[in-house]
Design a protein around this motif. Structure first.
Motif, PDB file in Angstrom:
ATOM      1  N   MET A   1      -4.010  -6.926   6.376  1.00 22.12           N
ATOM      2  CA  MET A   1      -3.543  -6.037   5.605  1.00 22.12           C
ATOM      3  C   MET A   1      -2.710  -4.898   6.519  1.00 22.12           C
ATOM      4  SD  MET A   1      -3.306  -4.217   2.556  1.00 22.12           S
ATOM      5  CE  MET A   1      -4.483  -4.592   1.540  1.00 22.12           C
ATOM      6  N   LYS A   2      -1.373  -4.860   6.126  1.00 20.56           N
ATOM      7  CA  LYS A   2      -0.544  -3.819   6.775  1.00 20.56           C
ATOM      8  C   LYS A   2      -0.337  -2.428   6.330  1.00 20.56           C
ATOM      9  CE  LYS A   2       1.254  -6.738   9.585  1.00 20.56           C
ATOM     10  NZ  LYS A   2       1.007  -6.872  11.378  1.00 20.56           N
ATOM     11  N   THR A   3      -0.551  -1.661   6.991  1.00 20.34           N
ATOM     12  CA  THR A   3      -0.599   0.206   6.793  1.00 20.34           C
ATOM     13  C   THR A   3       0.931   0.854   6.850  1.00 20.34           C
ATOM     14  OG1 THR A   3      -2.831   0.130   6.779  1.00 20.34           O
ATOM     15  CG2 THR A   3      -1.737   2.171   6.646  1.00 20.34           C
ATOM     16  N   VAL A   4       1.372   1.436   5.669  1.00 25.73           N
ATOM     17  CA  VAL A   4       2.540   2.169   5.993  1.00 25.73           C
ATOM     18  C   VAL A   4       2.108   3.561   5.643  1.00 25.73           C
ATOM     19  CG1 VAL A   4       4.858   2.848   5.539  1.00 25.73           C
ATOM     20  CG2 VAL A   4       4.235   0.347   5.482  1.00 25.73           C
ATOM     21  N   VAL A   5       2.256   4.573   6.560  1.00 27.54           N
ATOM     22  CA  VAL A   5       1.894   6.092   6.389  1.00 27.54           C
ATOM     23  C   VAL A   5       3.328   6.696   6.213  1.00 27.54           C
ATOM     24  CG1 VAL A   5       1.146   8.145   7.382  1.00 27.54           C
ATOM     25  CG2 VAL A   5      -0.418   5.846   7.634  1.00 27.54           C
ATOM     26  N   LEU A   6       3.524   7.318   5.202  1.00 23.07           N
ATOM     27  CA  LEU A   6       4.478   8.246   4.830  1.00 23.07           C
ATOM     28  C   LEU A   6       4.226   9.582   5.057  1.00 23.07           C
ATOM     29  CD1 LEU A   6       5.615   6.725   1.469  1.00 23.07           C
ATOM     30  CD2 LEU A   6       6.554   6.116   3.845  1.00 23.07           C
ATOM     31  N   ALA A   7       4.449  10.405   6.138  1.00 15.61           N
ATOM     32  CA  ALA A   7       4.031  11.403   6.355  1.00 15.61           C
ATOM     33  C   ALA A   7       5.030  12.720   5.993  1.00 15.61           C
ATOM     34  CB  ALA A   7       3.778  11.907   8.028  1.00 15.61           C
ATOM     35  N   GLY A   8       4.917  13.335   4.978  1.00 21.85           N
ATOM     36  CA  GLY A   8       5.561  14.202   4.481  1.00 21.85           C
ATOM     37  C   GLY A   8       6.286  14.007   3.053  1.00 21.85           C
ATOM     38  N   GLY A   9       6.187  14.916   2.035  1.00 22.13           N
ATOM     39  CA  GLY A   9       6.821  14.566   0.619  1.00 22.13           C
ATOM     40  C   GLY A   9       8.247  15.361   0.585  1.00 22.13           C
ATOM     41  N   GLY A  10       9.026  15.080   1.281  1.00 18.49           N
ATOM     42  CA  GLY A  10      10.403  15.190   1.264  1.00 18.49           C
ATOM     43  C   GLY A  10      11.291  14.393   0.400  1.00 18.49           C
ATOM     44  N   HIS A  11      12.656  14.834   0.298  1.00 19.11           N
ATOM     45  CA  HIS A  11      13.604  14.169  -0.459  1.00 19.11           C
ATOM     46  C   HIS A  11      13.442  12.653  -0.164  1.00 19.11           C
ATOM     47  CE1 HIS A  11      15.081  18.297  -0.995  1.00 19.11           C
ATOM     48  NE2 HIS A  11      15.736  17.982  -1.791  1.00 19.11           N
ATOM     49  N   THR A  12      13.682  12.263   1.043  1.00 23.28           N
ATOM     50  CA  THR A  12      13.753  10.932   1.232  1.00 23.28           C
ATOM     51  C   THR A  12      12.386  10.096   0.940  1.00 23.28           C
ATOM     52  OG1 THR A  12      15.202  11.539   3.212  1.00 23.28           O
ATOM     53  CG2 THR A  12      14.581   9.104   3.255  1.00 23.28           C
ATOM     54  N   HIS A  13      11.419  10.640   1.228  1.00 19.59           N
ATOM     55  CA  HIS A  13      10.304   9.846   0.759  1.00 19.59           C
ATOM     56  C   HIS A  13      10.023   9.819  -0.671  1.00 19.59           C
ATOM     57  CE1 HIS A  13       8.050  10.136   4.644  1.00 19.59           C
ATOM     58  NE2 HIS A  13       8.856   9.022   4.911  1.00 19.59           N
ATOM     59  N   LEU A  14      10.441  10.852  -1.448  1.00 21.70           N
ATOM     60  CA  LEU A  14      10.428  10.812  -2.777  1.00 21.70           C
ATOM     61  C   LEU A  14      11.094   9.680  -3.423  1.00 21.70           C
ATOM     62  CD1 LEU A  14       9.276  12.279  -5.155  1.00 21.70           C
ATOM     63  CD2 LEU A  14      11.519  13.793  -5.190  1.00 21.70           C
ATOM     64  N   GLU A  15      12.422   9.493  -2.711  1.00 23.96           N
ATOM     65  CA  GLU A  15      13.237   8.426  -3.256  1.00 23.96           C
ATOM     66  C   GLU A  15      12.504   7.185  -2.811  1.00 23.96           C
ATOM     67  OE1 GLU A  15      16.394   6.011  -4.906  1.00 23.96           O
ATOM     68  OE2 GLU A  15      15.429   8.152  -5.381  1.00 23.96           O
ATOM     69  N   VAL A  16      11.930   7.177  -1.643  1.00 23.82           N
ATOM     70  CA  VAL A  16      11.087   5.785  -1.367  1.00 23.82           C
ATOM     71  C   VAL A  16       9.996   5.491  -2.453  1.00 23.82           C
ATOM     72  CG1 VAL A  16       9.295   4.753   0.399  1.00 23.82           C
ATOM     73  CG2 VAL A  16      11.444   5.797   1.075  1.00 23.82           C
ATOM     74  N   LEU A  17       9.335   6.495  -2.695  1.00 28.96           N
ATOM     75  CA  LEU A  17       8.198   6.490  -3.731  1.00 28.96           C
ATOM     76  C   LEU A  17       8.924   5.804  -4.828  1.00 28.96           C
ATOM     77  CD1 LEU A  17       6.004   9.641  -3.265  1.00 28.96           C
ATOM     78  CD2 LEU A  17       5.542   7.376  -2.360  1.00 28.96           C
ATOM     79  N   ARG A  18       9.773   6.213  -5.295  1.00 24.82           N
ATOM     80  CA  ARG A  18      10.591   6.059  -6.768  1.00 24.82           C
ATOM     81  C   ARG A  18      10.780   4.551  -6.859  1.00 24.82           C
ATOM     82  NH1 ARG A  18      15.317   5.376  -9.393  1.00 24.82           N
ATOM     83  NH2 ARG A  18      16.615   5.474  -7.634  1.00 24.82           N
ATOM     84  N   ARG A  19      11.292   4.130  -5.471  1.00 26.72           N
ATOM     85  CA  ARG A  19      11.503   2.508  -5.419  1.00 26.72           C
ATOM     86  C   ARG A  19      10.683   1.270  -5.269  1.00 26.72           C
ATOM     87  NH1 ARG A  19      17.082   1.529  -4.344  1.00 26.72           N
ATOM     88  NH2 ARG A  19      18.253   3.473  -4.454  1.00 26.72           N
ATOM     89  N   LEU A  20       9.397   1.964  -4.916  1.00 29.10           N
ATOM     90  CA  LEU A  20       8.125   1.322  -4.818  1.00 29.10           C
ATOM     91  C   LEU A  20       7.718   0.903  -6.355  1.00 29.10           C
ATOM     92  CD1 LEU A  20       6.182   2.843  -1.987  1.00 29.10           C
ATOM     93  CD2 LEU A  20       7.415   0.578  -1.831  1.00 29.10           C
ATOM     94  N   THR A  21       7.153  -0.116  -6.439  1.00 28.56           N
ATOM     95  CA  THR A  21       6.462  -0.709  -7.831  1.00 28.56           C
ATOM     96  C   THR A  21       5.228  -0.896  -7.388  1.00 28.56           C
ATOM     97  OG1 THR A  21       7.071  -2.886  -7.234  1.00 28.56           O
ATOM     98  CG2 THR A  21       8.890  -1.564  -8.404  1.00 28.56           C
ATOM     99  N   ALA A  22       4.387  -0.839  -8.653  1.00 25.59           N
ATOM    100  CA  ALA A  22       2.891  -0.891  -8.613  1.00 25.59           C
ATOM    101  C   ALA A  22       2.596  -2.511  -8.172  1.00 25.59           C
ATOM    102  CB  ALA A  22       2.322  -0.851  -9.976  1.00 25.59           C
ATOM    103  N   GLU A  23       3.554  -3.599  -8.670  1.00 25.52           N
ATOM    104  CA  GLU A  23       3.683  -4.952  -8.341  1.00 25.52           C
ATOM    105  C   GLU A  23       3.950  -5.269  -7.111  1.00 25.52           C
ATOM    106  OE1 GLU A  23       5.149  -3.651 -11.197  1.00 25.52           O
ATOM    107  OE2 GLU A  23       3.159  -3.374 -12.165  1.00 25.52           O
ATOM    108  N   ARG A  24       4.196  -4.348  -6.256  1.00 27.42           N
ATOM    109  CA  ARG A  24       4.758  -4.840  -4.779  1.00 27.42           C
ATOM    110  C   ARG A  24       3.777  -5.691  -4.102  1.00 27.42           C
ATOM    111  NH1 ARG A  24       2.853   0.088  -4.911  1.00 27.42           N
ATOM    112  NH2 ARG A  24       1.099   0.475  -3.602  1.00 27.42           N
ATOM    113  N   ASP A  25       4.120  -6.141  -2.731  1.00 25.71           N
ATOM    114  CA  ASP A  25       3.422  -6.835  -2.067  1.00 25.71           C
ATOM    115  C   ASP A  25       1.901  -6.285  -1.610  1.00 25.71           C
ATOM    116  OD1 ASP A  25       2.223  -8.242   0.155  1.00 25.71           O
ATOM    117  OD2 ASP A  25       4.292  -7.965   1.456  1.00 25.71           O
TER     118      ASP A  25
END
Length: 359
Positions: A1-25
Motif C-alpha cells: 500500500m502506497k501513501t500520499v499525504v496532501l498537506a494543506g487545503g489550498g486551491h491546488t489540493h482542492l482541485e486534486v480532491l475534485r479529480r480523485l474518485t472513490a473508485e480509484r486505485d
C-alpha cells in the motif's frame, strides 16, 4: 500500500480532491491534513468583508469531500516534515509516513522587517483565520492596511463600504504602500476611486515599525491606527527551509515544472508555498494555483506508477477583477483597464461558478 499525504487545503489540493474518485486505485491511500475543516475561497474575501456573502457562500467542506471519496481527513497543522525519513509531524505530535508528499500550505503575513508588526497586527492569513478576525477590522475607528497589491486594495474598498453601510462613516481606512499599488495605469484609476470615497493612501513610503498607536514609515511619517493588517505580499512558512530542501531567497520551496522539488522526487509543492524554478516571478495568486491542480493530480499518480510527468505552464495573461465596493469592480487584463458594475457582476458570476464545482 502506497501513501500520499496532501498537506494543506489550498486551491491546488482542492482541485486534486475534485479529480480523485472513490473508485480509484485501492493500492494507494490518500490523506489530507488541513488546519481547518474548511477551505475558504480568497477570491470572495472582499465580498464577505463588505457583507455581500455569507460564510457558507465562501467556504468548502473539505472533510465532507474526503468522506465522499474515501480519503482520510486529519484536522491538524503541519509542524514539520523530514524528507530523509519520509515523515511529517503534525501539531498533535502525531507522525505520518508517506511515499509521496504534496505541500499546499499557503503563506502567512508577518514580515520580520517591520518591527512590532507580528505582535500588533490582526493576522488574517492563513485563510481560515479570516472569518474569525474580520469583525475587529470592520469596527476599527482607524484601520490601516499595509501593502499595495490587489488584496490590499480590495480589502480597503470593502471595509470602507461596510463602514458606510453600517453607521461607521466617520471611521477611516488608510492604505500604506511602499511602491506602486498595482501598476502605473491601474494606480491612476485606484487613486481616483480612493479620493472619491475618502480612503486615505500613503504611496511610495514603506512601513518600518508598528508602535502601540502608530505605523511609522521610512520617511518619518506617523499613521494613527486602532487596528492594523498586513497585505503586502506572501511570507514563507519557516518549516519549508527547516526541511533542508532548496528554497528561494524568500524561503518558498523550489519546484520544477512538474511541481516536484529538485532535491527529492517524492516531495511536490504548489500554490503560495511553492517557488516555480521555470517562472520565478509568478505571482502568488489563486488564479495560477487552481490551474496547477490538474498537473499535480496527474503527476502524483504518475510518479507512483513510474509514468511520464506533465509540465505546468502558467497562462501568459491572467484576468484580474478587483472589487471596489458597492458592487463595482476594476478589470485588468493585459493592457486593458475597465471599471464598472458589469465588472463586479462578472466577478461574482466567476466566483460563484468556482464554488459550485466543489460545494
Amino acid at each position: 500500500m502506497k501513501t500520499v499525504v496532501l498537506a494543506g487545503g489550498g486551491h491546488t489540493h482542492l482541485e486534486v480532491l475534485r479529480r480523485l474518485t472513490a473508485e480509484r486505485d485501492t493500492e494507494v491511500k490518500w490523506t489530507l491534513v488541513s488546519a481547518s475543516r474548511y477551505h475558504y475561497y480568497s477570491g470572495m474575501f472582499s465580498g464577505f468583508a463588505e457583507g455581500l456573502y455569507s460564510i457558507e457562500d465562501i467556504r468548502i467542506d473539505l472533510k465532507k469531500i474526503c468522506e465522499d471519496k474515501n480519503i482520510d481527513f486529519i484536522e491538524e497543522t503541519l509542524e514539520s516534515f523530514d524528507p530523509a525519513k519520509r515523515e511529517v509531524v503534525l501539531s498533535s505530535g502525531e507522525k505520518l509516513s508517506y511515499d509521496r508528499l504534496s505541500l499546499d500550505i499557503g503563506s502567512h503575513t508577518a514580515p520580520d522587517q517591520i518591527e512590532g508588526l507580528a505582535e500588533k497586527q490582526i493576522q488574517i492569513k492563513p485563510a481560515h483565520l479570516f472569518t474569525e478576525r474580520i469583525d475587529a477590522c470592520r469596527k476599527a475607528k482607524e484601520l490601516v492596511i499595509i501593502g499595495g497589491g490587489a488584496a490590499a486594495i480590495e480589502m480597503a474598498f470593502s471595509f470602507h463600504q461596510w463602514k458606510q453601510q453600517n453607521g461607521r462613516k466617520y471611521d477611516r481606512v488608510t492604505v500604506v504602500a511602499s511602491g506602486e499599488m498595482v501598476d502605473e495605469k491601474s494606480d491612476s484609476v485606484v487613486e481616483t476611486l480612493f479620493d472619491h470615497k475618502g480612503i486615505r493612501y500613503v504611496k511610495g513610503d514603506a512601513a518600518v515599525e508598528v508602535t502601540d498607536r502608530y505605523v511609522m514609515t521610512e520617511s518619518g511619517g506617523e499613521v494613527l491606527y486602532s487596528e492594523v493588517i498586513f497585505l503586502g505580499g506572501a511570507q514563507a512558512p519557516a518549516l519549508l527551509e527547516a526541511s533542508g530542501l532548496s528554497v528561494d531567497k524568500k524561503g518558498f520551496i523550489k519546484v520544477n515544472a512538474c511541481l516536484q522539488t529538485p532535491d527529492d522526487s517524492r516531495v511536490f509543492a504548489a500554490g503560495d508555498c511553492a517557488a516555480l524554478i521555470t517562472h520565478p516571478y509568478l505571482p502568488k495568486s489563486g488564479v495560477y494555483a487552481v490551474r496547477q491542480g490538474e498537473v499535480l493530480h496527474h503527476n502524483l499518480i504518475a510518479s507512483l506508477r513510474r509514468g511520464a510527468l506533465m509540465d505546468y505552464k502558467p497562462q501568459s495573461r491572467a484576468l484580474i477583477l478587483l472589487s471596489t465596493g458597492g458592487k463595482q469592480a476594476l478589470m485588468l487584463y493585459g493592457k486593458w483597464r475597465q471599471f464598472g458594475s458589469w465588472a463586479w457582476w462578472w466577478k461574482d458570476y466567476i466566483d460563484r461558478g468556482y464554488m459550485r464545482k466543489y460545494q
